[in-house]
Design an enzyme around this catalytic site. Sequence first.
Site, PDB file in Angstrom:
ATOM      1  N   MET A   9      27.066  -9.387 -20.688  1.00 57.04           N
ATOM      2  CA  MET A   9      26.997  -8.114 -21.399  1.00 57.04           C
ATOM      3  C   MET A   9      25.701  -8.027 -22.182  1.00 57.04           C
ATOM      4  O   MET A   9      25.451  -8.825 -23.085  1.00 57.04           O
ATOM      5  CB  MET A   9      28.210  -7.963 -22.319  1.00 57.04           C
ATOM      6  N   SER A  10      24.885  -7.048 -21.822  1.00 58.88           N
ATOM      7  CA  SER A  10      23.578  -6.870 -22.460  1.00 58.88           C
ATOM      8  C   SER A  10      23.650  -6.006 -23.703  1.00 58.88           C
ATOM      9  O   SER A  10      22.669  -5.901 -24.440  1.00 58.88           O
ATOM     10  CB  SER A  10      22.614  -6.218 -21.469  1.00 58.88           C
ATOM     11  N   VAL A  13      25.356   0.269 -21.563  1.00 57.66           N
ATOM     12  CA  VAL A  13      26.537   0.951 -21.040  1.00 57.66           C
ATOM     13  C   VAL A  13      26.950   0.396 -19.672  1.00 57.66           C
ATOM     14  O   VAL A  13      28.151   0.331 -19.353  1.00 57.66           O
ATOM     15  CB  VAL A  13      26.289   2.477 -20.973  1.00 57.66           C
ATOM     16  N   ASP A  14      26.010  -0.029 -18.848  1.00 58.45           N
ATOM     17  CA  ASP A  14      26.347  -0.480 -17.495  1.00 58.45           C
ATOM     18  C   ASP A  14      27.215  -1.741 -17.509  1.00 58.45           C
ATOM     19  O   ASP A  14      28.268  -1.794 -16.855  1.00 58.45           O
ATOM     20  CB  ASP A  14      25.072  -0.742 -16.687  1.00 58.45           C
ATOM     21  N   CYS A 103      14.050 -13.646 -14.767  1.00 51.97           N
ATOM     22  CA  CYS A 103      15.214 -13.677 -15.646  1.00 51.97           C
ATOM     23  C   CYS A 103      16.502 -13.652 -14.836  1.00 51.97           C
ATOM     24  O   CYS A 103      17.437 -14.408 -15.107  1.00 51.97           O
ATOM     25  CB  CYS A 103      15.172 -12.502 -16.624  1.00 51.97           C
ATOM     26  N   CYS A 202      11.742  -7.535 -22.487  1.00 55.28           N
ATOM     27  CA  CYS A 202      12.307  -7.802 -23.814  1.00 55.28           C
ATOM     28  C   CYS A 202      11.332  -8.510 -24.728  1.00 55.28           C
ATOM     29  O   CYS A 202      11.307  -8.244 -25.938  1.00 55.28           O
ATOM     30  CB  CYS A 202      13.603  -8.597 -23.679  1.00 55.28           C
TER      31      CYS A 202
END
Length: 375
Positions: A9-10, A13-14, A103, A202
């Site tokens: 989970m980043s 929303v996705d 990544c 990031c």
Amino acid sequence: MKKKALIAMSGGVDSSVAAALMIQKGYECTGCTMRLFDYTGIHLPEQNTCCGLDDVQDARSVAETLGMEFKVLNFMDEFRCRVMDRFVDEYLRGRTPNPCIDCNRYMKFGRLWEWAKENGYDVIVTGHYAHVSYDEDSGRWCLERAKNTSKDQSYVLYAMSQEQLAHTRFPLGEAQDKNQIRTLAKQYGFVNSSKPDSQDICFVPDGVYADFIERQTGETPAHGNFVDEQGNILGEHKGLVRYTIGQRKGLGLALPQPMFVKRKDMERNEVILTVSEGLYTRRLVAEDFNWIWTPGWRQNAGDGADAPRAGTILEVTAKPRYRAKEAPASVRVLEGGNVEILFHEPQRALTTGQAVVLYSGDKVVGGGTIAEVTE
């Protein structure tokens, strides 16, 4: 007994909707966020990234809404070594890397999957737009495009192994459009239902790669000459890391016609410029190639093999950068594992360090890093 799924989970929303869909499918789900990068001390904003403290809080909130256990996994040391340091090293070699691919390769489907296995999970889940299938004829797991082709992310997933594909789920691969995902997020009451998609790398949230490299190395890039293809000096550049193949804007030159970066000469510390027509080439060689599937795999590779035999020739479509359109190409497997790709029509600004990914229809054939570009 329910199968156990670890949801990456980043905070976006996705991945949040991916978690909800896996619960619907009957999995015992745990949410996790990988802590990869610390913004403290660099004095840059976290907006439009996927690794900030706000993102962790958003992911935790969604997990609580869904009644899931939630974990934060600190992988910052590995991220620095496998992604950030590689990014700097590639730029210093004169190449243009894609750290999001690294990544995915080394962190999401490498380190995270290893952690998941060690802790008893059956599958890992991400919010990528892609699809995994199994091909009975070849006995291979396959990576395919998402139904929503405008959001398809199969390009950045080409390095996945057979084991990783077998134990990964992409619930959003069947989604028709992004509005459908946001509608589901609102129905679930997720705090991030209207959150913008992450856009930037990031660890370079301001997009200024050269400044990041300067901070990492502690060295100021040496100035040198802009030259044309005949060696005529056109002006002074501010360091090779500040330029990419195909670049026109930001050169700081007053020229009689538009000129573009064609290549960088690391030995002479020169940036070679050309007119638009000079950017087009047909041939490249890719290294570090990962094969996923080919039509007639057993004929090309044999049972249990990881790659087609040297000399194998394939007709595919090839995508030489994330935003590029696929183009028809002929592929030949070379001795030693590298792959020669000859486009049927010249392509603009083929760039070493970028990934080239091959497709057959909707299936990913494989991909590698562009190591050589020739006329």
